[in-house]
Enzyme design. Structure first.
Site, PDB file in Angstrom:
ATOM      1  N   LYS A  75     -26.036 -17.624  35.763  1.00 19.18           N
ATOM      2  CA  LYS A  75     -25.962 -17.880  37.090  1.00 19.18           C
ATOM      3  C   LYS A  75     -24.764 -19.067  38.033  1.00 19.18           C
ATOM      4  CE  LYS A  75     -26.776 -16.252  42.449  1.00 19.18           C
ATOM      5  NZ  LYS A  75     -27.665 -15.595  43.201  1.00 19.18           N
ATOM      6  N   LYS A 112     -25.751 -14.375  55.470  1.00 17.84           N
ATOM      7  CA  LYS A 112     -27.383 -14.973  54.957  1.00 17.84           C
ATOM      8  C   LYS A 112     -27.525 -16.412  56.581  1.00 17.84           C
ATOM      9  CE  LYS A 112     -28.034 -16.231  50.647  1.00 17.84           C
ATOM     10  NZ  LYS A 112     -29.323 -15.305  50.471  1.00 17.84           N
ATOM     11  N   ASP A 145     -27.253 -22.461  44.385  1.00 14.73           N
ATOM     12  CA  ASP A 145     -27.397 -21.288  43.413  1.00 14.73           C
ATOM     13  C   ASP A 145     -26.037 -21.496  42.048  1.00 14.73           C
ATOM     14  OD1 ASP A 145     -27.565 -18.695  44.166  1.00 14.73           O
ATOM     15  OD2 ASP A 145     -26.655 -17.847  44.450  1.00 14.73           O
ATOM     16  N   ASP A 199     -25.494  -9.606  49.521  1.00 16.38           N
ATOM     17  CA  ASP A 199     -26.438 -11.126  49.439  1.00 16.38           C
ATOM     18  C   ASP A 199     -26.574 -10.740  47.703  1.00 16.38           C
ATOM     19  OD1 ASP A 199     -26.696 -13.224  49.420  1.00 16.38           O
ATOM     20  OD2 ASP A 199     -28.878 -12.762  51.359  1.00 16.38           O
ATOM     21  N   ARG A 237     -26.296 -10.614  40.549  1.00 13.72           N
ATOM     22  CA  ARG A 237     -26.800 -10.517  39.396  1.00 13.72           C
ATOM     23  C   ARG A 237     -25.264  -9.208  39.009  1.00 13.72           C
ATOM     24  NH1 ARG A 237     -30.860  -6.222  43.042  1.00 13.72           N
ATOM     25  NH2 ARG A 237     -31.161  -8.687  43.755  1.00 13.72           N
TER      26      ARG A 237
HETATM   27  N1  BES Z   1     -29.216 -16.299  46.040  1.00 10.22           N
HETATM   28  C1  BES Z   1     -29.692 -15.834  46.721  1.00 10.22           C
HETATM   29  C2  BES Z   1     -31.290 -16.241  45.768  1.00 10.22           C
HETATM   30  C3  BES Z   1     -31.821 -17.716  46.055  1.00 10.22           C
HETATM   31  C4  BES Z   1     -33.289 -16.760  47.661  1.00 10.22           C
HETATM   32  C5  BES Z   1     -31.867 -18.418  45.772  1.00 10.22           C
HETATM   33  C6  BES Z   1     -33.402 -18.480  48.252  1.00 10.22           C
HETATM   34  C7  BES Z   1     -32.528 -19.644  45.768  1.00 10.22           C
HETATM   35  C8  BES Z   1     -33.736 -19.590  47.380  1.00 10.22           C
HETATM   36  C9  BES Z   1     -29.500 -14.384  46.128  1.00 10.22           C
HETATM   37  O1  BES Z   1     -27.930 -14.248  45.750  1.00 10.22           O
HETATM   38  C10 BES Z   1     -30.163 -13.712  47.415  1.00 10.22           C
HETATM   39  O2  BES Z   1     -29.106 -14.087  48.314  1.00 10.22           O
HETATM   40  N2  BES Z   1     -30.811 -12.704  46.877  1.00 10.22           N
HETATM   41  C11 BES Z   1     -30.793 -11.373  47.636  1.00 10.22           C
HETATM   42  C12 BES Z   1     -30.734 -10.404  47.098  1.00 10.22           C
HETATM   43  C13 BES Z   1     -31.113  -9.041  47.884  1.00 10.22           C
HETATM   44  C14 BES Z   1     -30.538  -9.246  49.048  1.00 10.22           C
HETATM   45  C15 BES Z   1     -31.271  -8.297  47.346  1.00 10.22           C
HETATM   46  C16 BES Z   1     -32.318 -11.690  48.440  1.00 10.22           C
HETATM   47  O3  BES Z   1     -33.311 -12.588  47.642  1.00 10.22           O
HETATM   48  O4  BES Z   1     -32.517 -11.985  49.409  1.00 10.22           O
HETATM   49 ZN    ZN Z   2     -26.664 -15.993  45.326  1.00  7.01          ZN
HETATM   50 MN    MN Z   3     -27.218 -13.924  47.465  1.00  2.19          MN
END
Ligand code: BES
Ligand code: ZN
Ligand code: MN
Length: 466
Positions: free
Chosen positions: A231, A243, A254, A313, A317
């Site tokens: 990623k 966020k 990220d 967010d 994926r």
């Molecule tokens: N990059 C984030 C995940 C992340 C969070 C990585 C904290 C490192 C530390 C990812 O893109 C994300 O925002 N995921 C969401 C998914 C949700 C919206 C289904 C999450 O984990 O809240």
């Molecule tokens: Zn992310």
């Molecule tokens: Mn995200």
């Protein structure tokens, strides 16, 4: 100096019997346990060397030596030079651990190349056998790659655009035998149907637009082909589903998965491993802009799977889905492994240091877990729980990119599984959101980006190549 056999090492230092007695008395005095990574310092005012450090190596296995190396590097931080004396009979694996620990713990990110560290010179005194040289070469390859991954991940996102990241890969691969790089730009991505990568990148200004980097290592005579997908979100604001500050401020990390797969492929090339490796890094900035994707939008992935965007967010994926579908259809590897800072839920489940590992294959998961353990990284296998698969069904599209039933790391893994096609049984996924970053200096980790995954993947490539 490791505590293993002090007299042997002291011999190398040309210290006399009186010095030896002094050292022995000192070690007794401080009750040096010899446990891995503990260091005791004996000051020797007005004498040379001015300080003797005694580092414990625990049971003397590679991990103990790695901890000793890291502890020595850290204790000697403010010195100008460090000489490490290693007993003559030390195993090559131990030397690899020691060297990795010394180098990894000495890392510091520099935004500008200005300020040099005080500790400029580390000399390791050991027998120059072929096996020891080979162990040092392995350590050098894996550390160089890990530090590149840390550099890329630490870089602030004002400079770290997808195009910038791609340029760093081109630079790192230049002149290395067996390596080629292709950088795909938005026009190519549009023509080929990489619509998810484009959708995620659409909120960013044009000069910050998406790229797909393909780094290929093709040694002569390789039988197996491994694809590594990482990623590469160069910054994640969350997009329209923005966020909060607390969750956003570290989102330059990220692209840690992309950095790790690039690093591991460079390490494989540096080690001249006899296995074909392709690293794919789908790169995009998940920004908030006039043309950002919206919740409710439907996009068509590379290969035709449609996805309903319920949360902008959940972008990792999306870019991975395109890259994985491309890998399966066009590259036809034997095994595919992806790495991603995919969900906050991963860290909730496993804490700061341990990555989540998903795979249907016990043998692949086992080999990856073993490689992780040997290399000093921590993973925990998680179930691909089928009960949750139906949660992905969409109203307007084949699948949805987000649900609100919890189990976030699992659902992200199940989403990715949709893109594994014929490789479903030969695929593994690492959610390494939390171990990609360290809040403190800790063993061989330095504060900030850890380069998580380079060591695990490289070890695993070493074993699959063998
Ligand atoms: N990059 C984030 C995940 C992340 C969070 C990585 C904290 C490192 C530390 C990812 O893109 C994300 O925002 N995921 C969401 C998914 C949700 C919206 C289904 C999450 O984990 O809240
Ligand atoms: Zn992310
Ligand atoms: Mn995200």
């Amino acid at each position: 100096m490791p505590s293993g056999s002090p007299s042997d090492a002291l011999d190398l230092l040309k210290l006399g019997p009186a010095d030896l007695a002094e050292c022995e008395a000192f070690l007794e005095d401080v009750e040096h346990s010899g446990s891995a990574g503990t260091v005791h310092t004996l000051p020797r005012p007005a004498r040379r060397p001015s300080r003797l450090l005694f580092a414990g190596i625990g049971d003397g296995e590679e991990a103990g030596w790695r901890a000793a190396g890291a502890a020595l590097a850290r204790s000697a931080r403010s010195e100008t030079s460090l000489r490490v004396l290693v007993p003559r009979d030390t195993a090559p694996e131990a030397v690899r651990g020691l060297a990795e620990g010394l180098w990894l713990a000495s890392y510091r990110f520099r935004l500008n190349d200005a300020e040099p560290d005080p500790l400029r010179r580390v000399t390791v005194v050991l027998p120059a056998t072929e096996e020891i040289e080979a162990a040092l070469d392995q350590a050098r390859a894996v550390v160089t790659a890990t530090l590149l991954a840390r550099d890329l991940t630490n870089m602030p996102s004002d400079r770290k655009t997808p195009a910038w990241f791609a340029r760093q890969v081109v630079k790192a691969a230049a002149g290395v035998p067996g390596l080629t790089v292709e950088v795909r730009e938005p026009a190519y991505l549009a023509a080929q149907g990489f619509n998810a990568i484009l959708a995620v990148g659409r909120g960013a200004a044009q000069e910050r637009g998406p790229r797909l980097v393909e780094l290929s290592y093709r040694p002569r005579g390789a039988k197996r082909h491994i694809v590594l997908v990482g990623k590469g979100i160069t910054f994640d604001t969350g997009g329209v589903c923005i966020k909060p500050v607390s969750g956003m401020k570290l989102m330059r990390k990220d692209m840690g998965g992309a950095a790790a797969v690039i690093g591991a492929t460079l390490a494989a090339a540096a080690m001249r491993l006899p296995v074909r490796v392709t690293a794919l890094a789908p790169l995009a900035e998940n920004a908030l802009g006039d043309d950002s994707m919206r919740p409710g939008d439907v996009i068509t992935h590379y290969g035709g799977i449609t996805s309903e965007i319920l949360n902008t967010d959940a972008e990792g994926r999306l870019v991975l889905g395109d890259a994985m579908a491309y890998a399966v259809r066009r590259l036809r590897p034997d095994v595919m492994v992806d790495l991603a800072t995919l969900t906050g839920a991963q860290g909730v489940a496993l804490g700061k240091r341990t990555a989540a590992l998903y795979s249907h294959s016990d043998s692949l998961a086992g080999a990856l877990a073993e490689a992780a353990a040997a290399s000093g990284e921590s993973v925990w296998r998680m179930p691909l729980n089928e009960d949750y698969a139906a949660e992905l069904d969409g109203d307007l599209a084949d699948i949805v990119n987000s649900t609100d039933i919890g189990a976030g790391s699992l659902l992200a893994a199940l989403y990715l599984r949709e893109f594994t096609g014929t490789l479903r049984e030969n695929w593994a996924h690492f959610d390494m959101s939390s171990p990609a970053w360290s809040d403190s200096n800790d063993g061989e980790l330095t504060k900030g980006a850890t380069g998580w995954g380079v060591r695990t993947l490289t070890r695993w490539l070493e074993t699959t190549a063998a």
